[in-house]
Motif scaffolding. Structure first.
Motif, PDB file in Angstrom:
ATOM      1  N   UNK A  31       0.809  -1.226   0.000  1.00  9.68           N
ATOM      2  CA  UNK A  31       0.000   0.000   0.000  1.00  9.68           C
ATOM      3  C   UNK A  31       0.838   1.270   0.000  1.00  9.68           C
ATOM      4  N   UNK A  32       2.139   1.148  -0.110  1.00  7.10           N
ATOM      5  CA  UNK A  32       2.985   2.339  -0.059  1.00  7.10           C
ATOM      6  C   UNK A  32       2.526   3.352  -1.096  1.00  7.10           C
ATOM      7  N   UNK A  33       2.269   4.585  -0.623  1.00  3.72           N
ATOM      8  CA  UNK A  33       1.779   5.640  -1.488  1.00  3.72           C
ATOM      9  C   UNK A  33       0.271   5.596  -1.718  1.00  3.72           C
ATOM     10  N   UNK A  34      -0.402   4.581  -1.146  1.00  2.00           N
ATOM     11  CA  UNK A  34      -1.843   4.441  -1.364  1.00  2.00           C
ATOM     12  C   UNK A  34      -2.612   4.230  -0.059  1.00  2.00           C
ATOM     13  N   UNK A  35      -1.982   4.504   1.063  1.00  2.00           N
ATOM     14  CA  UNK A  35      -2.638   4.318   2.364  1.00  2.00           C
ATOM     15  C   UNK A  35      -3.947   5.091   2.423  1.00  2.00           C
ATOM     16  N   UNK A  36      -3.918   6.364   2.051  1.00  2.00           N
ATOM     17  CA  UNK A  36      -5.104   7.220   2.163  1.00  2.00           C
ATOM     18  C   UNK A  36      -6.211   6.839   1.188  1.00  2.00           C
ATOM     19  N   UNK A  37      -5.886   6.114   0.151  1.00  2.00           N
ATOM     20  CA  UNK A  37      -6.894   5.741  -0.836  1.00  2.00           C
ATOM     21  C   UNK A  37      -7.170   4.234  -0.841  1.00  2.00           C
ATOM     22  N   UNK A  38      -6.825   3.566   0.244  1.00  2.00           N
ATOM     23  CA  UNK A  38      -6.967   2.112   0.326  1.00  2.00           C
ATOM     24  C   UNK A  38      -8.407   1.664   0.053  1.00  2.00           C
ATOM     25  N   UNK A  39      -9.384   2.217   0.758  1.00  2.00           N
ATOM     26  CA  UNK A  39     -10.781   1.805   0.578  1.00  2.00           C
ATOM     27  C   UNK A  39     -11.244   2.053  -0.856  1.00  2.00           C
ATOM     28  N   UNK A  40     -10.840   3.180  -1.416  1.00  2.00           N
ATOM     29  CA  UNK A  40     -11.237   3.503  -2.792  1.00  2.00           C
ATOM     30  C   UNK A  40     -10.597   2.537  -3.791  1.00  2.00           C
ATOM     31  N   UNK A  41      -9.333   2.177  -3.575  1.00  2.00           N
ATOM     32  CA  UNK A  41      -8.665   1.217  -4.456  1.00  2.00           C
ATOM     33  C   UNK A  41      -9.379  -0.133  -4.394  1.00  2.00           C
ATOM     34  N   UNK A  42      -9.698  -0.592  -3.172  1.00  2.00           N
ATOM     35  CA  UNK A  42     -10.431  -1.850  -3.045  1.00  2.00           C
ATOM     36  C   UNK A  42     -11.747  -1.768  -3.814  1.00  2.00           C
ATOM     37  N   UNK A  43     -12.460  -0.659  -3.643  1.00  2.00           N
ATOM     38  CA  UNK A  43     -13.757  -0.489  -4.299  1.00  2.00           C
ATOM     39  C   UNK A  43     -13.615  -0.507  -5.825  1.00  2.00           C
ATOM     40  N   UNK A  44     -12.605   0.167  -6.347  1.00  2.00           N
ATOM     41  CA  UNK A  44     -12.365   0.179  -7.794  1.00  2.00           C
ATOM     42  C   UNK A  44     -12.097  -1.232  -8.319  1.00  2.00           C
ATOM     43  N   UNK A  45     -11.537  -2.075  -7.446  1.00  2.00           N
ATOM     44  CA  UNK A  45     -11.233  -3.457  -7.823  1.00  2.00           C
ATOM     45  C   UNK A  45     -12.324  -4.426  -7.379  1.00  2.00           C
ATOM     46  N   UNK A  46     -13.531  -3.885  -7.119  1.00  2.00           N
ATOM     47  CA  UNK A  46     -14.734  -4.661  -6.802  1.00  2.00           C
ATOM     48  C   UNK A  46     -14.680  -5.390  -5.456  1.00  2.00           C
ATOM     49  N   UNK A  47     -13.951  -4.814  -4.495  1.00  2.00           N
ATOM     50  CA  UNK A  47     -13.983  -5.270  -3.104  1.00  2.00           C
ATOM     51  C   UNK A  47     -14.585  -4.103  -2.326  1.00  2.00           C
ATOM     52  N   UNK A  48     -15.813  -4.271  -1.848  1.00  2.00           N
ATOM     53  CA  UNK A  48     -16.547  -3.140  -1.283  1.00  2.00           C
ATOM     54  C   UNK A  48     -17.119  -3.474   0.092  1.00  2.00           C
ATOM     55  N   UNK A  49     -18.162  -2.738   0.481  1.00  2.00           N
ATOM     56  CA  UNK A  49     -18.715  -2.827   1.837  1.00  2.00           C
ATOM     57  C   UNK A  49     -17.606  -2.597   2.859  1.00  2.00           C
ATOM     58  N   UNK A  50     -16.765  -1.615   2.578  1.00  2.00           N
ATOM     59  CA  UNK A  50     -15.575  -1.409   3.410  1.00  2.00           C
ATOM     60  C   UNK A  50     -15.902  -0.768   4.748  1.00  2.00           C
ATOM     61  N   UNK A  51     -15.000  -0.963   5.668  1.00  2.00           N
ATOM     62  CA  UNK A  51     -15.067  -0.405   7.009  1.00  2.00           C
ATOM     63  C   UNK A  51     -13.652  -0.117   7.467  1.00  2.00           C
TER      64      UNK A  51
END
Length: 168
Positions: A31-51
């Motif tokens: 996640x280096x460089x993507x910590x702040x956008x982790x939930x959004x990255x998961x969502x873009x890759x069809x992993x959702x219902x995040x918490x």
């Protein structure tokens, strides 16, 4: 994205926690460089219902969905596979993909330990703890959980999709 450092762990049914024939997949420092956008990255890759929170300090698993955990701050020791499983150190930037049925329990952590969790294809998740009365239902649930169509980090044709498809 730089070449991922990937670890796989396999767990057998221990009589309480059913686990899965699919391996747990641990992506180190992904996640280096993507910590702040982790939930959004998961969502873009069809992993959702995040918490966003921590990991429960007791053995538990989800029988009806796989789960991804992105470590967004701190560090922790997490036991995977239930009692007598394997304790793994995870750190900020790591991502863990946990197959349905694989137990997980936070043993200890830093005060700032936090994860983003998500599930493939808008799936909801249950919470099971290994009670005997859960067993008949959860074994069937685990067998019926579909393979994800995307990797939470790499999307379609990512490492997880290829690995799990080859094993199934």
């Amino acid at each position: 994205m730089n070449k991922l450092k990937v670890e796989t762990l396999y767990f057998s049914d221990n009589g309480q926690i059913p686990n899965n024939t699919l391996p747990l997949v641990l992506y180190r420092k992904s996640l280096e460089g993507r910590i702040d956008s982790c939930a959004e990255m998961f969502k873009q890759n069809k992993w959702s219902n995040s918490w966003e929170n921590g990991v429960f300090p007791y053995h538990h698993y989800h029988s009806n969905s796989h789960e991804v955990l992105g470590i967004i701050s701190g560090f922790a020791s997490i036991t995977f596979g239930g009692h007598n499983g394997e304790t793994v150190e995870v750190d900020k930037g790591d991502v863990v993909v946990i197959p349905a049925g694989v137990g997980h329990k936070k043993e200890q952590s830093s005060a700032d330990f936090k994860v983003v969790g998500a599930y493939p294809n808008d799936m909801s998740h249950d919470l099971k703890t290994g009670k005997a009365e859960e067993r008949p239902e959860v074994i069937e649930n685990i067998q019926n959980v579909p393979l994800p169509t995307t990797d939470p980090l790499q999307g379609q044709n990512g490492h997880l999709v290829v690995l799990w498809s080859d094993l199934n």
